[in-house]
Design a protein around this motif. Structure first.
Motif, PDB file in Angstrom:
ATOM      1  N   ALA A   1       1.505  -1.022  -0.053  1.00 30.59           N
ATOM      2  CA  ALA A   1       0.113  -0.029   0.077  1.00 30.59           C
ATOM      3  C   ALA A   1       0.869   1.367   0.320  1.00 30.59           C
ATOM      4  N   LEU A   2       2.001   0.890   0.857  1.00 34.56           N
ATOM      5  CA  LEU A   2       3.327   2.656   1.275  1.00 34.56           C
ATOM      6  C   LEU A   2       3.592   2.684  -0.207  1.00 34.56           C
ATOM      7  N   SER A   3       3.647   1.488  -1.246  1.00 33.01           N
ATOM      8  CA  SER A   3       4.843   1.597  -2.432  1.00 33.01           C
ATOM      9  C   SER A   3       3.525   2.032  -3.496  1.00 33.01           C
ATOM     10  N   GLU A   4       2.781   1.671  -3.248  1.00 36.90           N
ATOM     11  CA  GLU A   4       1.771   2.064  -4.264  1.00 36.90           C
ATOM     12  C   GLU A   4       1.288   3.253  -3.788  1.00 36.90           C
ATOM     13  N   HIS A   5       0.675   4.115  -2.764  1.00 34.24           N
ATOM     14  CA  HIS A   5       0.246   5.555  -2.332  1.00 34.24           C
ATOM     15  C   HIS A   5       0.983   6.338  -1.754  1.00 34.24           C
ATOM     16  N   GLY A   6       1.968   5.753  -1.414  1.00 33.59           N
ATOM     17  CA  GLY A   6       3.214   7.082  -0.749  1.00 33.59           C
ATOM     18  C   GLY A   6       2.623   6.861   1.100  1.00 33.59           C
ATOM     19  N   GLU A   7       2.587   8.103   0.875  1.00 35.25           N
ATOM     20  CA  GLU A   7       2.129   8.690   2.351  1.00 35.25           C
ATOM     21  C   GLU A   7       1.086   8.828   2.806  1.00 35.25           C
ATOM     22  N   LEU A   8       0.197   8.085   4.234  1.00 33.99           N
ATOM     23  CA  LEU A   8      -0.807   7.874   4.394  1.00 33.99           C
ATOM     24  C   LEU A   8      -0.761   7.198   5.782  1.00 33.99           C
ATOM     25  N   GLU A   9      -1.844   8.992   6.265  1.00 30.44           N
ATOM     26  CA  GLU A   9      -1.993   8.109   7.973  1.00 30.44           C
ATOM     27  C   GLU A   9      -2.320   6.910   7.941  1.00 30.44           C
TER      28      GLU A   9
ATOM     29  N   ARG B   1       5.237   9.441  11.575  1.00 28.19           N
ATOM     30  CA  ARG B   1       5.864  10.752  11.712  1.00 28.19           C
ATOM     31  C   ARG B   1       5.171  11.342  12.415  1.00 28.19           C
ATOM     32  N   GLU B   2       4.684  12.529  13.180  1.00 30.17           N
ATOM     33  CA  GLU B   2       3.241  13.250  13.439  1.00 30.17           C
ATOM     34  C   GLU B   2       3.073  14.290  12.854  1.00 30.17           C
ATOM     35  N   ARG B   3       1.726  14.040  12.237  1.00 33.60           N
ATOM     36  CA  ARG B   3       1.498  15.644  11.224  1.00 33.60           C
ATOM     37  C   ARG B   3      -0.133  15.508  11.809  1.00 33.60           C
ATOM     38  N   GLU B   4      -0.134  16.984  13.122  1.00 34.83           N
ATOM     39  CA  GLU B   4      -1.374  17.477  13.248  1.00 34.83           C
ATOM     40  C   GLU B   4      -2.339  16.548  13.622  1.00 34.83           C
ATOM     41  N   GLY B   5      -1.155  15.387  15.269  1.00 32.59           N
ATOM     42  CA  GLY B   5      -2.355  14.407  15.630  1.00 32.59           C
ATOM     43  C   GLY B   5      -3.241  13.844  14.989  1.00 32.59           C
ATOM     44  N   SER B   6      -2.270  13.229  13.814  1.00 32.36           N
ATOM     45  CA  SER B   6      -2.176  11.427  13.632  1.00 32.36           C
ATOM     46  C   SER B   6      -0.550  11.188  13.225  1.00 32.36           C
ATOM     47  N   THR B   7      -0.590  10.305  13.384  1.00 33.22           N
ATOM     48  CA  THR B   7       0.450   9.318  12.766  1.00 33.22           C
ATOM     49  C   THR B   7       1.094   8.692  10.766  1.00 33.22           C
ATOM     50  N   VAL B   8       2.244   9.056  10.936  1.00 34.39           N
ATOM     51  CA  VAL B   8       1.681   9.131   8.742  1.00 34.39           C
ATOM     52  C   VAL B   8       2.527   8.119   8.128  1.00 34.39           C
ATOM     53  N   ALA B   9       2.223   7.429   7.956  1.00 38.67           N
ATOM     54  CA  ALA B   9       3.898   5.956   7.449  1.00 38.67           C
ATOM     55  C   ALA B   9       4.117   6.516   6.750  1.00 38.67           C
ATOM     56  N   ARG B  10       5.509   5.751   5.832  1.00 32.22           N
ATOM     57  CA  ARG B  10       5.468   6.294   4.228  1.00 32.22           C
ATOM     58  C   ARG B  10       7.139   5.266   4.533  1.00 32.22           C
ATOM     59  N   LEU B  11       7.381   4.834   3.107  1.00 34.46           N
ATOM     60  CA  LEU B  11       8.401   3.815   2.872  1.00 34.46           C
ATOM     61  C   LEU B  11      10.003   4.292   3.286  1.00 34.46           C
ATOM     62  N   GLN B  12      10.599   3.407   4.117  1.00 31.63           N
ATOM     63  CA  GLN B  12      12.082   4.535   4.366  1.00 31.63           C
ATOM     64  C   GLN B  12      12.602   4.474   3.211  1.00 31.63           C
ATOM     65  N   GLU B  13      12.945   5.434   3.389  1.00 24.13           N
ATOM     66  CA  GLU B  13      13.469   5.658   1.449  1.00 24.13           C
ATOM     67  C   GLU B  13      15.291   5.195   1.722  1.00 24.13           C
TER      68      GLU B  13
END
Length: 307
Positions: A248-256, A295-307
């Motif tokens: 999912a992260l490969s396809e959509h990038g950053e996701l909450e 990482r945390e962004r505006e009170g939400s946790t956001v995930a992405r693949l490690q670069e």
């Protein structure tokens, strides 16, 4: 090892046993492309891919991987997320193996000046390369390995020569059988024997097993073998959900989390048993392995693949 078992092995005509297996393998064996190369990079890729995947399914993945990253330098320079994404797309098992393979390529380029180490001991310095894989690469790339002992080899030794179900005994007898300086051919041959003629349900006559003359199981009809660990069910497993995260992260990038969760399992509900806390635990494991960034962004946790 009992005296009876030791005597059975010690009475073998090792010259005839070795000649029989060599001739059988050289006359007819399954053709896999990694058996046609001595390139240590190509062999390492095949060994890592084969750890959890049937060999027939590995061929397309191996060829595709090498088309994309044809050299160890190309892999070292690759984006790790792309390597992990390839692994996931081809259902090659635990994604951390892709991460370790990428890191090992970097080690070869930076710590070994682009030249693979050639002994089982030195190959284990590479990330994610354990004793079995190191020995396989040393054997098949450099003809410089010890006797390989995998599940297939154990089954052959147990049935044919009465070697007891004991790791030390298997190691010793496998070493006794292997001719000096022939690890490349011998290890391929004895694993092929276990993978074709001496499978869990044997096909001794159909496959023309070269060891029928000496085989205790063939002579007695008792084809029991050491217990083989069963592979945990993939469906519904943590491993399956980890793979879905990476895909999912490969396809959509950053996701909450609440956007990622429904893509991982259909019963995801933010506050449910399989909600944010469950998903965060899954992501934290992947983060500790260096595969995912959180990482945390505006009170939400956001995930992405490690670069």
């Amino acid at each position: 090892m009992s005296d009876a078992d030791s005597g059975r092995f010690d009475d073998l005509d090792l010259v005839a046993v070795r000649d029989g297996l060599r001739g059988w393998y050289e006359t007819d064996h399954r053709e896999f492309p990694w058996r046609e190369t001595t390139d240590p990079y190509e062999i390492l890729v095949s060994e890592v891919m084969s750890q959890q995947t049937q060999l027939g399914r590995v061929v397309d993945a191996w060829e595709g991987f090498l088309d994309r990253w044809p050299t160890v330098e190309a892999l070292a320079d690759a984006d790790r997320a792309a390597v992990v994404g390839f692994w996931t797309d081809h259902s090659l098992g635990y994604n951390n193996r892709a991460k370790y393979l990428h890191e090992a390529a970097g080690q070869v380029c930076t710590e070994f000046d682009g030249e693979f180490p050639q002994t089982p001991e030195s190959l284990q310095e590479l990330m994610g390369v354990g004793p079995y894989t190191a020995n396989a690469v040393a054997s098949f790339a450099f003809n410089n390995g010890d006797a390989v002992v995998d599940t297939n080899v154990k089954r052959v030794l147990y049935r044919a020569f009465g070697v007891p179900d004991d790791d030390d005994a298997f190691e010793q007898r496998a070493s006794d059988l292997m001719p000096d300086g022939e690890s490349r051919l011998w290890n391929n041959a004895i694993m092929e024997l276990g993978g074709t003629a001496c499978e869990q349900t044997p096909s001794c006559d159909e496959a023309g097993c070269p060891w029928r003359e000496w085989c205790h199981a063939y002579q007695t009809g008792d084809f029991t073998a050491p217990d083989v660990p069963t592979q945990p069910s993939f469906e519904g497993s943590r491993r399956q959900f980890r793979g879905r995260v990476v895909r999912a992260l490969s396809e959509h990038g950053e996701l909450e989390l609440d956007n990622l969760g429904p893509r991982i399992r259909v019963d995801y509900t933010p506050d449910g048993d399989h909600g944010r806390d469950w998903l965060r635990g899954l992501l934290e494991d992947l983060s500790e392995e260096g595969m995912v960034q959180l990482r945390e962004r505006e009170g939400s946790t956001v995930a992405r693949l490690q670069e």
